[in-house]
Design a protein around this motif. Structure first.
Motif, PDB file in Angstrom:
ATOM      1  N   VAL A  33     -58.443 -46.093   2.412  1.00 52.35           N
ATOM      2  CA  VAL A  33     -57.147 -46.773   2.494  1.00 52.35           C
ATOM      3  C   VAL A  33     -56.378 -46.645   1.182  1.00 52.35           C
ATOM      4  O   VAL A  33     -55.203 -46.234   1.164  1.00 52.35           O
ATOM      5  N   PHE A  34     -57.023 -46.983   0.073  1.00 56.23           N
ATOM      6  CA  PHE A  34     -56.308 -46.955  -1.209  1.00 56.23           C
ATOM      7  C   PHE A  34     -56.061 -45.528  -1.684  1.00 56.23           C
ATOM      8  O   PHE A  34     -55.004 -45.235  -2.258  1.00 56.23           O
ATOM      9  N   GLY A  35     -57.012 -44.633  -1.435  1.00 53.86           N
ATOM     10  CA  GLY A  35     -56.783 -43.233  -1.783  1.00 53.86           C
ATOM     11  C   GLY A  35     -55.630 -42.646  -0.990  1.00 53.86           C
ATOM     12  O   GLY A  35     -54.779 -41.942  -1.530  1.00 53.86           O
ATOM     13  N   GLY A  36     -55.594 -42.960   0.318  1.00 52.31           N
ATOM     14  CA  GLY A  36     -54.503 -42.469   1.153  1.00 52.31           C
ATOM     15  C   GLY A  36     -53.158 -43.025   0.734  1.00 52.31           C
ATOM     16  O   GLY A  36     -52.150 -42.312   0.730  1.00 52.31           O
ATOM     17  N   ALA A  37     -53.135 -44.316   0.362  1.00 56.36           N
ATOM     18  CA  ALA A  37     -51.871 -44.934  -0.051  1.00 56.36           C
ATOM     19  C   ALA A  37     -51.354 -44.333  -1.353  1.00 56.36           C
ATOM     20  O   ALA A  37     -50.156 -44.032  -1.491  1.00 56.36           O
ATOM     21  N   ILE A  46     -58.604 -41.919   8.638  1.00 62.19           N
ATOM     22  CA  ILE A  46     -57.875 -43.102   8.182  1.00 62.19           C
ATOM     23  C   ILE A  46     -57.079 -42.782   6.918  1.00 62.19           C
ATOM     24  O   ILE A  46     -55.914 -43.173   6.780  1.00 62.19           O
ATOM     25  N   ALA A  47     -57.710 -42.044   5.993  1.00 59.55           N
ATOM     26  CA  ALA A  47     -57.025 -41.686   4.746  1.00 59.55           C
ATOM     27  C   ALA A  47     -55.790 -40.839   5.021  1.00 59.55           C
ATOM     28  O   ALA A  47     -54.722 -41.061   4.436  1.00 59.55           O
ATOM     29  N   ILE A  48     -55.914 -39.854   5.907  1.00 56.74           N
ATOM     30  CA  ILE A  48     -54.786 -38.985   6.238  1.00 56.74           C
ATOM     31  C   ILE A  48     -53.688 -39.778   6.936  1.00 56.74           C
ATOM     32  O   ILE A  48     -52.495 -39.575   6.690  1.00 56.74           O
ATOM     33  N   PHE A  49     -54.077 -40.716   7.809  1.00 59.15           N
ATOM     34  CA  PHE A  49     -53.090 -41.544   8.509  1.00 59.15           C
ATOM     35  C   PHE A  49     -52.324 -42.431   7.523  1.00 59.15           C
ATOM     36  O   PHE A  49     -51.085 -42.514   7.572  1.00 59.15           O
ATOM     37  N   VAL A  50     -53.049 -43.113   6.626  1.00 61.92           N
ATOM     38  CA  VAL A  50     -52.397 -43.970   5.629  1.00 61.92           C
ATOM     39  C   VAL A  50     -51.501 -43.138   4.730  1.00 61.92           C
ATOM     40  O   VAL A  50     -50.374 -43.540   4.396  1.00 61.92           O
ATOM     41  N   ASN A  51     -51.994 -41.958   4.344  1.00 62.54           N
ATOM     42  CA  ASN A  51     -51.199 -41.038   3.529  1.00 62.54           C
ATOM     43  C   ASN A  51     -49.858 -40.752   4.196  1.00 62.54           C
ATOM     44  O   ASN A  51     -48.792 -40.843   3.561  1.00 62.54           O
ATOM     45  N   SER A  52     -49.885 -40.407   5.484  1.00 69.34           N
ATOM     46  CA  SER A  52     -48.657 -40.038   6.187  1.00 69.34           C
ATOM     47  C   SER A  52     -47.712 -41.219   6.329  1.00 69.34           C
ATOM     48  O   SER A  52     -46.487 -41.070   6.212  1.00 69.34           O
ATOM     49  N   ARG A  53     -48.251 -42.422   6.568  1.00 70.28           N
ATOM     50  CA  ARG A  53     -47.395 -43.607   6.717  1.00 70.28           C
ATOM     51  C   ARG A  53     -46.698 -43.950   5.402  1.00 70.28           C
ATOM     52  O   ARG A  53     -45.487 -44.244   5.388  1.00 70.28           O
ATOM     53  N   VAL A  54     -47.440 -43.949   4.315  1.00 67.69           N
ATOM     54  CA  VAL A  54     -46.845 -44.262   3.015  1.00 67.69           C
ATOM     55  C   VAL A  54     -45.858 -43.174   2.615  1.00 67.69           C
ATOM     56  O   VAL A  54     -44.778 -43.445   2.080  1.00 67.69           O
ATOM     57  N   GLN A  55     -46.205 -41.930   2.889  1.00 63.91           N
ATOM     58  CA  GLN A  55     -45.311 -40.814   2.588  1.00 63.91           C
ATOM     59  C   GLN A  55     -43.984 -40.958   3.320  1.00 63.91           C
ATOM     60  O   GLN A  55     -42.909 -40.755   2.732  1.00 63.91           O
TER      61      GLN A  55
END
Length: 309
Positions: free
Chosen positions: A139-143, A206-215
Motif C-alpha cells: 500500500v505505502f510503496g504503491g502510494a 494491490i501495489a499496482i492498483f494503489v499506484n494507479s489510483r494515486v497517479q
C-alpha cells in the motif's frame, strides 16, 4: 587532457544533433525538467528500496520488469551482479532510440534524464526494511510510487518503459495501447507469485492498483473542464486563449444580461485541469471583469488538442 575530453564530447553532441535540441529546450525549462526528474527519482527509489524490495512486492512497468530480471539472475547464478538500477537503464536503452526517432528529441532528453537519475538514486539509497508486513509495503510503496509517477507526468516528463512504447504507438496509429501495460504488469505479478508465493502476486496487484489510483489523483492533465466566459472583449480573449492553449473556442454573439440587458459575447471552450491555473491567469490579466463558469469532468467527442510540452 580536459580540452581533448571537451572536444570529444562536443563532437558526440554535434554528431547526434544534441546541441540543437538542448538549445531549443532552453536552460530554464531544462532546469525545471531536471528538478522534476530529481523529485521522481527520490520517490521511486524510496518506494522501491523501503517498501517493494523488503516486502517482495513488484512495481509496475519497467521498474517492475527490472525487479523481475534482477531477481531471476540472482536465483539462477546466486550473484547480484546486475542490480535493478543497471537493469532499468538497459531495459530503456532500445526504447530511447525508439523515442528519439519516433516521438521527439526533447521528450527523449527528458526521459533519459529521468531514468538515469532514478537509477542513480535506486543504486545509492540502501534497501531499508521499515516493516515486514507485505500488505503495508504494497500500500505505502504503491502510494509513494504513484505520487512520483503522477508528479513526473504532471511536469511533462516520462519515467520511460512502457510509456515510450504506448506514446509511440499512439502517435503512429492514433490508438491507445492499454493492452501493453496490462500484459507487462500481468507478467510481473505472475512472476511474483512464482518466485515468492502466490500471496505475493496479490500483494503486487494491490501495489499496482494503489499506484494507479494515486497517479490518477496527482496527474490532472487528462481531466477536462468546460469553461463558459461572458465577456466584453471577445477578440482579445480568443487570441490569448489560442496563443496559450491552442484549443477551439465557440462564440455566441449578442447574448443579453438578464439584469442589465447589456449585450455580451459568450465563449465556450474545453481545457484540462492541468491548464486551469494558466487559464485563470489569462482571464485575470486580459479581462478581469469577465464572468466565468466552469464545469468539471466533461466528456469530449471529436478532436481535442492534447497538451504537449
Amino acid at each position: 587532457m580536459q580540452t581533448k575530453i571537451n572536444k570529444f564530447l562536443g563532437k558526440i553532441l554535434d554528431r547526434f544533433g544534441l546541441y540543437q535540441v538542448l538549445k531549443s529546450i532552453g536552460a530554464e525549462k531544462l532546469a525545471n525538467k531536471f528538478s522534476a526528474a530529481i523529485v521522481y527519482a527520490v520517490f521511486s527509489s524510496f518506494a522501491l528500496n523501503f517498501f517493494y524490495q523488503p516486502g517482495h512486492v513488484y512495481a509496475s512497468g519497467a521498474t517492475g520488469l527490472a525487479q523481475v530480471i534482477s531477481e531471476l539472475i540472482i536465483r539462477i547464478t546466486g550473484h547480484d551482479f546486475l542490480p535493478i538500477s543497471v537493469t532499468l537503464v538497459l531495459i530503456n536503452l532500445p526504447l530511447f532510440v525508439l523515442a528519439w526517432r519516433g516521438i521527439g528529441k526533447q521528450f527523449t532528453i527528458y526521459t533519459l534524464i529521468t531514468v538515469v537519475m532514478s537509477s542513480v538514486f535506486i543504486h545509492f539509497i540502501p534497501v531499508t526494511p521499515l516493516t515486514t508486513d507485505p500488505l503495508i509495503n504494497a500500500v505505502f510503496g504503491g502510494a509513494i510510487m504513484g505520487f512520483g509517477v503522477g508528479n513526473a507526468m504532471k511536469s511533462g516528463i516520462s519515467s520511460g518503459g512502457t510509456d515510450i512504447v504506448s506514446l509511440y504507438m499512439r502517435k503512429k496509429t492514433g490508438r491507445n495501447v492499454g493492452t501493453l501495460s496490462f500484459v507487462v504488469n500481468g507478467l510481473i505479478i505472475f512472476t511474483a507469485g512464482v518466485l515468492f508465493g502466490w500471496e505475493y502476486m496479490f500483494y503486487s496487484f494491490i501495489a499496482i492498483f494503489v499506484n494507479s489510483r494515486v497517479q490518477d489523483a496527482v496527474f490532472t492533465r487528462q481531466k477536462r473542464l468546460q469553461v463558459m466566459i461572458v465577456t466584453e472583449n471577445p477578440d482579445l480573449l480568443i487570441q490569448k486563449l489560442f496563443d496559450k492553449f491552442n484549443h477551439g473556442v465557440t462564440i455566441l454573439n449578442n447574448s443579453e444580461g438578464g439584469y442589465t440587458h447589456q449585450k455580451r459575447t459568450v465563449l465556450f471552450s474545453v481545457i484540462t485541469m492541468y491548464e486551469y491555473q494558466d487559464f485563470k491567469h489569462v482571464i485575470a490579466k486580459y479581462d478581469p471583469h469577465a464572468f466565468v463558469s466552469i464545469s468539471e469532468n466533461v466528456r469530449v467527442l471529436g478532436k481535442f488538442e492534447e497538451v504537449d510540452d
